[in-house]
Scaffold this motif. Structure first.
Motif, PDB file in Angstrom:
ATOM      1  N   LEU A 179      29.586  37.979  43.844  1.00  0.00           N
ATOM      2  CA  LEU A 179      30.746  37.333  44.456  1.00  0.00           C
ATOM      3  C   LEU A 179      30.490  37.201  45.949  1.00  0.00           C
ATOM      4  O   LEU A 179      30.128  38.170  46.623  1.00  0.00           O
ATOM      5  N   ALA A 234      41.951  40.900  49.125  1.00  0.00           N
ATOM      6  CA  ALA A 234      40.951  40.144  48.377  1.00  0.00           C
ATOM      7  C   ALA A 234      39.569  40.774  48.468  1.00  0.00           C
ATOM      8  O   ALA A 234      38.813  40.784  47.486  1.00  0.00           O
ATOM      9  N   GLU A 235      39.226  41.324  49.617  1.00  0.00           N
ATOM     10  CA  GLU A 235      37.900  41.912  49.773  1.00  0.00           C
ATOM     11  C   GLU A 235      37.730  43.140  48.892  1.00  0.00           C
ATOM     12  O   GLU A 235      36.654  43.365  48.330  1.00  0.00           O
ATOM     13  N   ASP A 238      32.014  42.635  42.190  1.00  0.00           N
ATOM     14  CA  ASP A 238      30.634  42.281  42.502  1.00  0.00           C
ATOM     15  C   ASP A 238      29.654  43.193  41.759  1.00  0.00           C
ATOM     16  O   ASP A 238      29.844  44.414  41.676  1.00  0.00           O
ATOM     17  N   TYR A 250      29.823  37.589  56.942  1.00  0.00           N
ATOM     18  CA  TYR A 250      30.091  36.589  55.906  1.00  0.00           C
ATOM     19  C   TYR A 250      28.884  35.668  55.774  1.00  0.00           C
ATOM     20  O   TYR A 250      28.989  34.443  55.814  1.00  0.00           O
ATOM     21  N   ARG A 272      37.011  41.895  45.503  1.00  0.00           N
ATOM     22  CA  ARG A 272      35.640  41.374  45.442  1.00  0.00           C
ATOM     23  C   ARG A 272      34.637  42.517  45.272  1.00  0.00           C
ATOM     24  O   ARG A 272      33.679  42.409  44.485  1.00  0.00           O
ATOM     25  N   VAL A 316      34.187  33.732  43.838  1.00  0.00           N
ATOM     26  CA  VAL A 316      34.825  33.905  45.149  1.00  0.00           C
ATOM     27  C   VAL A 316      36.203  34.507  44.919  1.00  0.00           C
ATOM     28  O   VAL A 316      36.896  34.135  43.963  1.00  0.00           O
ATOM     29  N   VAL A 317      36.582  35.442  45.778  1.00  0.00           N
ATOM     30  CA  VAL A 317      37.950  35.972  45.770  1.00  0.00           C
ATOM     31  C   VAL A 317      38.603  35.543  47.072  1.00  0.00           C
ATOM     32  O   VAL A 317      38.072  35.808  48.155  1.00  0.00           O
ATOM     33  N   ARG A 367      31.313  36.932  49.760  1.00  0.00           N
ATOM     34  CA  ARG A 367      32.356  37.403  50.672  1.00  0.00           C
ATOM     35  C   ARG A 367      32.819  36.260  51.562  1.00  0.00           C
ATOM     36  O   ARG A 367      31.991  35.568  52.173  1.00  0.00           O
TER      37      ARG A 367
END
Length: 311
Positions: free
Chosen positions: A61, A47-48, A55, A25, A51, A40-41, A63
């Motif tokens: 975006l 969520a990842e 991205d 991160y 993202r 941002v997510v 992480r």
């Protein structure tokens, strides 16, 4: 920044573990600079994946850790990052989640003037795995071994009130309809819906009941891009997302949906096959050691159990 003692939820408290997590991160922890304009997510493990498909070189975006892993210091840092973001995409998160200021409404208070926050649902769908549940019971720590999913057929058997081994096609569709009705209910206050993406259904829609596949992520990303007024198309990652654990795809489910996919009678965990017998026996032993879980789980899963009993 938080030190080694702040590393949460089973991560080894060693310098190498801390450094690996911080490097993963990197921009969030300040190891790399934040982009000039970024998004941002925020949410759970889903969520990842969102993202990744959002991205792009002209649409970066950052992480961030999933909210269930965040420490107090990291929650503060998230607010700092949100304050510099052009947009935030968030799953609905209740106020003071885990006693931290991680609620969606709380994050919105940190937005810069002109920045936007939109919401997407947390996706659960049982149509491909109508026997499966992902639940926690208050007072019972941890998950069963091998896979952190529960089979209602085994739970019912252990509880002394067994159900059949499979559902007829109309039973499979009824379980799916229940899941979609619940998803639609949760979407009532959501900016970007997802429930209509499950028709037509494919095996790529869900790996497990709470791990959507690329057939969900790519069209969902296209909707997010449109709602935010961003440019470009979703980014195809060239690999299956959220695929570290894949539940069996049972033959009667394949037949119910007329899927072109071959049935699979075993789990895949990090690419390695794990037999359903091995999972059943490991879980049976875990239930024997946690009888309170069985009773509570059967109560929580009563609507699903009824579908199995009336099929």
């Amino acid at each position: 920044m938080s030190g080694a003692t702040d590393i949460p939820y089973g991560i080894a408290e060693t310098d190498s573990a801390v450094l690996r997590r911080r490097r993963h991160y990197d921009a969030f922890f300040g190891l790399d600079p934040l982009p000039a304009r970024f998004g941002v997510v925020v949410g759970n493990c889903q969520a990842e994946s969102l993202r990744i498909v959002l991205d792009a070189p002209g649409r970066p975006l950052v992480r961030v850790p999933p909210v269930h892993e965040m420490t107090a210091a990291e929650a503060d840092r998230l607010h700092e990052v949100v304050a510099r973001a052009a947009y935030v995409v968030s799953q609905p998160i209740r106020r003071d989640y885990r006693d931290l200021p991680l609620g969606t409404a709380q994050l919105a208070t940190s937005l810069a003037p002109g920045a936007r926050l939109i919401t997407v649902p947390s996706v659960r769908f049982t149509g491909l795995h109508p026997f499966q549940a992902a639940i926690r019971v208050p007072g019972v720590e941890g998950d069963p071994p091998l896979v952190a999913y529960h089979d209602v057929r085994l739970l019912a058997e252990v509880a002394g009130s067994p159900v059949g081994p499979m559902l007829p096609p109309d039973g499979v569709r009824a379980v799916a309809d229940d899941a979609l009705a619940e998803l639609r209910r949760r979407e009532a206050d959501i900016d970007v819906p997802v429930s209509d993406l499950f028709s037509p259904l494919t095996a790529d829609h869900m790996r497990t009941v709470n791990h959507p596949g690329n057939a969900v992520w790519l069209p969902l990303a296209a909707r997010v891009i449109d709602v935010l007024g961003l440019e470009g198309e979703p980014t195809d990652p060239g690999r299956p997302l959220l695929a570290s654990v894949r539940a069996p795809l049972e033959s009667w489910v394949v037949e119910a949906w007329d899927l072109p996919d071959a049935p699979r009678d075993h789990w895949l965990v990090d690419g390695a096959p794990v037999t359903t017998d091995a999972v059943r026996e490991a879980h049976r032993a875990w239930y024997a050691a946690h009888p309170g879980f069985v009773d509570a789980a059967m109560a929580r899963l009563a609507p699903l159990v009824r579908r199995w009993r009336t099929a």
